[in-house]
Design a protein around this motif. Structure first.
Motif, PDB file in Angstrom:
ATOM      1  N   MET A   1      -5.136 -14.921 -15.526  1.00  9.35           N
ATOM      2  CA  MET A   1      -3.845 -15.419 -15.096  1.00  9.35           C
ATOM      3  C   MET A   1      -3.883 -16.948 -15.156  1.00  9.35           C
ATOM      4  N   SER A   2      -2.882 -17.547 -15.746  1.00 11.88           N
ATOM      5  CA  SER A   2      -2.823 -19.007 -15.819  1.00 11.88           C
ATOM      6  C   SER A   2      -2.070 -19.570 -14.633  1.00 11.88           C
ATOM      7  N   LEU A   3      -2.250 -20.877 -14.385  1.00 14.49           N
ATOM      8  CA  LEU A   3      -1.511 -21.521 -13.304  1.00 14.49           C
ATOM      9  C   LEU A   3      -0.018 -21.365 -13.502  1.00 14.49           C
ATOM     10  N   HIS A   4       0.418 -21.417 -14.751  1.00 16.56           N
ATOM     11  CA  HIS A   4       1.850 -21.322 -15.038  1.00 16.56           C
ATOM     12  C   HIS A   4       2.445 -20.011 -14.520  1.00 16.56           C
ATOM     13  N   THR A   5       1.690 -18.927 -14.598  1.00 19.75           N
ATOM     14  CA  THR A   5       2.236 -17.636 -14.198  1.00 19.75           C
ATOM     15  C   THR A   5       2.282 -17.448 -12.689  1.00 19.75           C
ATOM     16  N   ILE A   6       1.550 -18.268 -11.918  1.00 21.48           N
ATOM     17  CA  ILE A   6       1.556 -18.058 -10.470  1.00 21.48           C
ATOM     18  C   ILE A   6       2.338 -19.118  -9.709  1.00 21.48           C
ATOM     19  N   GLN A   7       2.879 -20.104 -10.393  1.00 21.02           N
ATOM     20  CA  GLN A   7       3.649 -21.113  -9.677  1.00 21.02           C
ATOM     21  C   GLN A   7       5.139 -20.882  -9.885  1.00 21.02           C
ATOM     22  N   HIS A   8       5.902 -21.284  -8.922  1.00 20.45           N
ATOM     23  CA  HIS A   8       7.343 -21.204  -9.013  1.00 20.45           C
ATOM     24  C   HIS A   8       7.811 -22.253 -10.011  1.00 20.45           C
ATOM     25  N   GLU A   9       8.723 -21.897 -10.890  1.00 22.86           N
ATOM     26  CA  GLU A   9       9.120 -22.820 -11.961  1.00 22.86           C
ATOM     27  C   GLU A   9       9.760 -24.104 -11.467  1.00 22.86           C
ATOM     28  N   ASP A  10      10.327 -24.120 -10.276  1.00 24.21           N
ATOM     29  CA  ASP A  10      10.963 -25.322  -9.738  1.00 24.21           C
ATOM     30  C   ASP A  10      10.027 -26.153  -8.869  1.00 24.21           C
ATOM     31  N   MET A  11       8.804 -25.680  -8.643  1.00 23.79           N
ATOM     32  CA  MET A  11       7.904 -26.360  -7.730  1.00 23.79           C
ATOM     33  C   MET A  11       6.513 -26.440  -8.358  1.00 23.79           C
ATOM     34  N   PRO A  12       6.001 -27.639  -8.604  1.00 16.00           N
ATOM     35  CA  PRO A  12       4.669 -27.744  -9.198  1.00 16.00           C
ATOM     36  C   PRO A  12       3.588 -27.224  -8.252  1.00 16.00           C
ATOM     37  N   CYS A  13       2.512 -26.748  -8.831  1.00 20.19           N
ATOM     38  CA  CYS A  13       1.390 -26.249  -8.049  1.00 20.19           C
ATOM     39  C   CYS A  13       0.433 -27.392  -7.740  1.00 20.19           C
ATOM     40  N   VAL A  14      -0.074 -27.435  -6.530  1.00 23.52           N
ATOM     41  CA  VAL A  14      -1.010 -28.454  -6.079  1.00 23.52           C
ATOM     42  C   VAL A  14      -2.332 -27.760  -5.761  1.00 23.52           C
ATOM     43  N   VAL A  15      -3.444 -28.381  -6.177  1.00 25.84           N
ATOM     44  CA  VAL A  15      -4.765 -27.837  -5.878  1.00 25.84           C
ATOM     45  C   VAL A  15      -5.375 -28.634  -4.732  1.00 25.84           C
ATOM     46  N   ILE A  16      -5.834 -27.920  -3.701  1.00 29.45           N
ATOM     47  CA  ILE A  16      -6.445 -28.533  -2.530  1.00 29.45           C
ATOM     48  C   ILE A  16      -7.848 -27.963  -2.380  1.00 29.45           C
ATOM     49  N   GLY A  17      -8.830 -28.847  -2.218  1.00 30.99           N
ATOM     50  CA  GLY A  17     -10.203 -28.425  -2.004  1.00 30.99           C
ATOM     51  C   GLY A  17     -10.571 -28.530  -0.536  1.00 30.99           C
ATOM     52  N   VAL A  18     -11.363 -27.573  -0.065  1.00 29.22           N
ATOM     53  CA  VAL A  18     -11.801 -27.563   1.331  1.00 29.22           C
ATOM     54  C   VAL A  18     -13.318 -27.460   1.352  1.00 29.22           C
ATOM     55  N   ASP A  19     -13.960 -28.463   1.933  1.00 30.63           N
ATOM     56  CA  ASP A  19     -15.402 -28.451   2.143  1.00 30.63           C
ATOM     57  C   ASP A  19     -15.626 -27.939   3.562  1.00 30.63           C
ATOM     58  N   VAL A  20     -16.309 -26.821   3.692  1.00 27.53           N
ATOM     59  CA  VAL A  20     -16.446 -26.133   4.977  1.00 27.53           C
ATOM     60  C   VAL A  20     -17.808 -26.436   5.606  1.00 27.53           C
ATOM     61  N   SER A  21     -17.790 -27.016   6.794  1.00 25.55           N
ATOM     62  CA  SER A  21     -19.011 -27.173   7.580  1.00 25.55           C
ATOM     63  C   SER A  21     -18.873 -26.330   8.848  1.00 25.55           C
ATOM     64  N   LYS A  22     -19.897 -26.313   9.653  1.00 26.22           N
ATOM     65  CA  LYS A  22     -19.868 -25.476  10.857  1.00 26.22           C
ATOM     66  C   LYS A  22     -18.729 -25.857  11.803  1.00 26.22           C
ATOM     67  N   ALA A  23     -18.469 -27.157  11.957  1.00 25.58           N
ATOM     68  CA  ALA A  23     -17.487 -27.615  12.939  1.00 25.58           C
ATOM     69  C   ALA A  23     -16.106 -27.923  12.363  1.00 25.58           C
ATOM     70  N   ARG A  24     -16.031 -28.285  11.055  1.00 26.07           N
ATOM     71  CA  ARG A  24     -14.710 -28.712  10.563  1.00 26.07           C
ATOM     72  C   ARG A  24     -14.519 -28.416   9.087  1.00 26.07           C
TER      73      ARG A  24
END
Length: 67
Positions: A1-24
């Motif tokens: 599946m490409s990004l194009h197929t999962i995003q709404h055509e009127d709203m760009p998709c944003v990629v957010i990364g999360v680094d997970v530690s024990k506390a935050r």
């Protein structure tokens, strides 16, 4: 599946990364324009999702453990 197929055509998709530690969760947008920290608990997860959706609407969140 490409990004194009999962995003709404009127709203760009944003990629957010999360680094997970024990506390935050250290969060950053893929282009470096947003960084934030949330607690690593149910309240922190909820706050992260609410803030990301409020800012960007449609997001892809990638999660990586620290270490």
């Amino acid at each position: 599946m490409s990004l194009h197929t999962i995003q709404h055509e009127d709203m760009p998709c944003v990629v957010i990364g999360v680094d997970v530690s024990k506390a935050r969760l250290d969060v950053g947008r893929s282009d470096g324009s947003w960084q934030a920290h949330f607690s690593n608990d149910k309240a922190g997860y909820k706050a992260l999702i609410q803030e990301a959706c409020r800012r960007y609407g449609t997001v892809i969140i990638g999660v990586e453990p620290t270490g």
